[in-house]
Design a protein around this motif. Structure first.
Motif, PDB file in Angstrom:
ATOM      1  N   TYR A 138       0.828  -1.206   0.000  1.00 11.55           N
ATOM      2  CA  TYR A 138       0.000   0.000   0.000  1.00 11.55           C
ATOM      3  C   TYR A 138       0.863   1.257   0.000  1.00 11.55           C
ATOM      4  O   TYR A 138       0.642   2.178  -0.794  1.00 11.55           O
ATOM      5  CB  TYR A 138      -0.932   0.022   1.219  1.00 11.55           C
ATOM      6  N   LEU A 139       1.857   1.317   0.878  1.00 12.30           N
ATOM      7  CA  LEU A 139       2.686   2.520   1.003  1.00 12.30           C
ATOM      8  C   LEU A 139       3.492   2.807  -0.261  1.00 12.30           C
ATOM      9  O   LEU A 139       3.792   3.956  -0.560  1.00 12.30           O
ATOM     10  CB  LEU A 139       3.607   2.420   2.219  1.00 12.30           C
ATOM     11  N   GLN A 140       3.838   1.777  -1.010  1.00 18.31           N
ATOM     12  CA  GLN A 140       4.593   1.986  -2.240  1.00 18.31           C
ATOM     13  C   GLN A 140       3.756   2.659  -3.316  1.00 18.31           C
ATOM     14  O   GLN A 140       4.298   3.139  -4.309  1.00 18.31           O
ATOM     15  CB  GLN A 140       5.170   0.668  -2.749  1.00 18.31           C
ATOM     16  N   ASP A 141       2.444   2.709  -3.129  1.00 16.32           N
ATOM     17  CA  ASP A 141       1.565   3.406  -4.059  1.00 16.32           C
ATOM     18  C   ASP A 141       1.162   4.782  -3.548  1.00 16.32           C
ATOM     19  O   ASP A 141       0.223   5.382  -4.066  1.00 16.32           O
ATOM     20  CB  ASP A 141       0.307   2.566  -4.326  1.00 16.32           C
ATOM     21  N   THR A 142       1.846   5.283  -2.522  1.00 15.14           N
ATOM     22  CA  THR A 142       1.537   6.603  -1.976  1.00 15.14           C
ATOM     23  C   THR A 142       2.706   7.554  -2.224  1.00 15.14           C
ATOM     24  O   THR A 142       3.736   7.163  -2.780  1.00 15.14           O
ATOM     25  CB  THR A 142       1.247   6.532  -0.457  1.00 15.14           C
ATOM     26  N   GLU A 143       2.534   8.777  -1.766  1.00 13.31           N
ATOM     27  CA  GLU A 143       3.555   9.814  -1.935  1.00 13.31           C
ATOM     28  C   GLU A 143       4.906   9.437  -1.317  1.00 13.31           C
ATOM     29  O   GLU A 143       5.939   9.902  -1.768  1.00 13.31           O
ATOM     30  CB  GLU A 143       3.073  11.119  -1.301  1.00 13.31           C
ATOM     31  N   CYS A 144       4.906   8.616  -0.289  1.00 13.71           N
ATOM     32  CA  CYS A 144       6.167   8.321   0.410  1.00 13.71           C
ATOM     33  C   CYS A 144       7.141   7.535  -0.460  1.00 13.71           C
ATOM     34  O   CYS A 144       8.333   7.485  -0.156  1.00 13.71           O
ATOM     35  CB  CYS A 144       5.907   7.616   1.732  1.00 13.71           C
ATOM     36  N   LYS A 145       6.661   6.954  -1.546  1.00 11.89           N
ATOM     37  CA  LYS A 145       7.547   6.198  -2.433  1.00 11.89           C
ATOM     38  C   LYS A 145       8.665   7.075  -2.991  1.00 11.89           C
ATOM     39  O   LYS A 145       9.795   6.633  -3.139  1.00 11.89           O
ATOM     40  CB  LYS A 145       6.739   5.595  -3.586  1.00 11.89           C
ATOM     41  N   LYS A 146       8.366   8.340  -3.271  1.00 13.22           N
ATOM     42  CA  LYS A 146       9.347   9.271  -3.827  1.00 13.22           C
ATOM     43  C   LYS A 146      10.114  10.044  -2.761  1.00 13.22           C
ATOM     44  O   LYS A 146      11.023  10.782  -3.072  1.00 13.22           O
ATOM     45  CB  LYS A 146       8.640  10.288  -4.738  1.00 13.22           C
ATOM     46  N   GLN A 147       9.744   9.901  -1.503  1.00 17.71           N
ATOM     47  CA  GLN A 147      10.370  10.672  -0.436  1.00 17.71           C
ATOM     48  C   GLN A 147      11.639   9.992   0.065  1.00 17.71           C
ATOM     49  O   GLN A 147      11.846   8.809  -0.140  1.00 17.71           O
ATOM     50  CB  GLN A 147       9.387  10.869   0.722  1.00 17.71           C
ATOM     51  N   ASN A 148      12.467  10.793   0.718  1.00 16.05           N
ATOM     52  CA  ASN A 148      13.637  10.258   1.403  1.00 16.05           C
ATOM     53  C   ASN A 148      13.840  11.061   2.676  1.00 16.05           C
ATOM     54  O   ASN A 148      13.225  12.114   2.872  1.00 16.05           O
ATOM     55  CB  ASN A 148      14.873  10.275   0.496  1.00 16.05           C
ATOM     56  N   ALA A 149      14.689  10.565   3.547  1.00 12.36           N
ATOM     57  CA  ALA A 149      14.880  11.197   4.854  1.00 12.36           C
ATOM     58  C   ALA A 149      15.373  12.637   4.721  1.00 12.36           C
ATOM     59  O   ALA A 149      14.937  13.515   5.471  1.00 12.36           O
ATOM     60  CB  ALA A 149      15.852  10.368   5.695  1.00 12.36           C
ATOM     61  N   GLN A 150      16.231  12.898   3.758  1.00 12.21           N
ATOM     62  CA  GLN A 150      16.777  14.245   3.595  1.00 12.21           C
ATOM     63  C   GLN A 150      15.704  15.227   3.150  1.00 12.21           C
ATOM     64  O   GLN A 150      15.627  16.349   3.660  1.00 12.21           O
ATOM     65  CB  GLN A 150      17.932  14.253   2.580  1.00 12.21           C
ATOM     66  N   SER A 151      14.876  14.836   2.194  1.00 14.69           N
ATOM     67  CA  SER A 151      13.836  15.755   1.711  1.00 14.69           C
ATOM     68  C   SER A 151      12.812  16.041   2.804  1.00 14.69           C
ATOM     69  O   SER A 151      12.348  17.173   2.949  1.00 14.69           O
ATOM     70  CB  SER A 151      13.140  15.200   0.460  1.00 14.69           C
ATOM     71  N   ILE A 152      12.486  15.033   3.599  1.00 11.89           N
ATOM     72  CA  ILE A 152      11.545  15.236   4.705  1.00 11.89           C
ATOM     73  C   ILE A 152      12.152  16.178   5.742  1.00 11.89           C
ATOM     74  O   ILE A 152      11.490  17.098   6.216  1.00 11.89           O
ATOM     75  CB  ILE A 152      11.145  13.886   5.342  1.00 11.89           C
ATOM     76  N   GLN A 153      13.420  15.978   6.074  1.00  8.81           N
ATOM     77  CA  GLN A 153      14.094  16.833   7.054  1.00  8.81           C
ATOM     78  C   GLN A 153      14.156  18.276   6.567  1.00  8.81           C
ATOM     79  O   GLN A 153      13.886  19.216   7.320  1.00  8.81           O
ATOM     80  CB  GLN A 153      15.503  16.309   7.351  1.00  8.81           C
ATOM     81  N   LYS A 154      14.494  18.469   5.296  1.00  6.69           N
ATOM     82  CA  LYS A 154      14.557  19.823   4.732  1.00  6.69           C
ATOM     83  C   LYS A 154      13.173  20.472   4.732  1.00  6.69           C
ATOM     84  O   LYS A 154      13.043  21.665   5.019  1.00  6.69           O
ATOM     85  CB  LYS A 154      15.128  19.788   3.317  1.00  6.69           C
ATOM     86  N   PHE A 155      12.151  19.695   4.406  1.00  8.34           N
ATOM     87  CA  PHE A 155      10.787  20.224   4.423  1.00  8.34           C
ATOM     88  C   PHE A 155      10.395  20.662   5.830  1.00  8.34           C
ATOM     89  O   PHE A 155       9.891  21.767   6.022  1.00  8.34           O
ATOM     90  CB  PHE A 155       9.801  19.174   3.902  1.00  8.34           C
ATOM     91  N   LEU A 156      10.642  19.818   6.812  1.00 13.19           N
ATOM     92  CA  LEU A 156      10.286  20.153   8.192  1.00 13.19           C
ATOM     93  C   LEU A 156      11.066  21.364   8.699  1.00 13.19           C
ATOM     94  O   LEU A 156      10.534  22.191   9.447  1.00 13.19           O
ATOM     95  CB  LEU A 156      10.494  18.945   9.107  1.00 13.19           C
ATOM     96  N   GLU A 157      12.312  21.480   8.283  1.00 11.74           N
ATOM     97  CA  GLU A 157      13.123  22.645   8.657  1.00 11.74           C
ATOM     98  C   GLU A 157      12.514  23.922   8.066  1.00 11.74           C
ATOM     99  O   GLU A 157      12.401  24.944   8.746  1.00 11.74           O
ATOM    100  CB  GLU A 157      14.563  22.452   8.163  1.00 11.74           C
ATOM    101  N   ALA A 158      12.113  23.863   6.801  1.00 14.49           N
ATOM    102  CA  ALA A 158      11.508  25.022   6.146  1.00 14.49           C
ATOM    103  C   ALA A 158      10.146  25.374   6.749  1.00 14.49           C
ATOM    104  O   ALA A 158       9.735  26.535   6.714  1.00 14.49           O
ATOM    105  CB  ALA A 158      11.361  24.753   4.646  1.00 14.49           C
ATOM    106  N   MET A 159       9.469  24.389   7.329  1.00 17.68           N
ATOM    107  CA  MET A 159       8.130  24.611   7.887  1.00 17.68           C
ATOM    108  C   MET A 159       8.169  25.214   9.285  1.00 17.68           C
ATOM    109  O   MET A 159       7.134  25.594   9.822  1.00 17.68           O
ATOM    110  CB  MET A 159       7.350  23.296   7.918  1.00 17.68           C
ATOM    111  N   LYS A 160       9.352  25.342   9.882  1.00 17.43           N
ATOM    112  CA  LYS A 160       9.453  25.868  11.254  1.00 17.43           C
ATOM    113  C   LYS A 160       8.915  27.289  11.378  1.00 17.43           C
ATOM    114  O   LYS A 160       8.434  27.666  12.432  1.00 17.43           O
ATOM    115  CB  LYS A 160      10.896  25.808  11.749  1.00 17.43           C
ATOM    116  N   LYS A 161       8.979  28.069  10.307  1.00 22.00           N
ATOM    117  CA  LYS A 161       8.531  29.460  10.389  1.00 22.00           C
ATOM    118  C   LYS A 161       7.009  29.584  10.451  1.00 22.00           C
ATOM    119  O   LYS A 161       6.486  30.636  10.780  1.00 22.00           O
ATOM    120  CB  LYS A 161       9.092  30.271   9.233  1.00 22.00           C
TER     121      LYS A 161
END
Length: 125
Positions: free
Chosen positions: A47-70
């Motif tokens: 199921y998860l391989q057919d969702t958005e997380c398939k294209k995600q990686n730890a670095q992109s998630i970390q960068k996104f969360l860092e940018a969302m701090k504001k």
């Protein structure tokens, strides 16, 4: 079954998929496959391989969360954005409680830009 630690940690779909793939690989190597655990693991990873997380990686998630701090968003709201990245203003309204009061129109557009920058859409939706 009893919950021992309520909300000990929040995991995004990407992290769950990584853990289950490791579990699946380790049980296959040991040839000690529990029937129901193997089925649940397989179905969840499938199921998860057919969702958005398939294209995600730890670095992109970390960068996104860092940018969302504001933005003044809760951990749960940010987690929901990682799991189901909002591509429209409506999707942000569904994720962020009282978004009209908490986020300006410019902030909503900036969130969508950040989502598209760090969590690009996958071909499979």
């Amino acid at each position: 079954m009893e919950t021992t630690k309520v909300n000990a940690a929040f995991l995004c779909n990407y992290e769950v998929m990584q853990i289950l793939q490791q579990l699946k690989d380790s049980t296959q190597k040991k040839h000690k496959r529990e029937g129901s655990l193997a089925t649940v693991t397989y179905e969840t990873v499938h199921y998860l391989q057919d969702t958005e997380c398939k294209k995600q990686n730890a670095q992109s998630i970390q960068k996104f969360l860092e940018a969302m701090k504001k933005f003044k968003l809760t951990k749960t709201e940010k987690l929901m954005m990682v799991n189901t990245p909002p591509r429209t203003e409506l999707e942000i309204q569904l994720i962020v409680q009282e978004s009209e009061e908490r986020l300006s129109e410019d902030e909503v557009r900036k969130v969508i830009e950040l989502v598209n920058e760090f969590l690009p859409p996958s071909e499979v939706s």
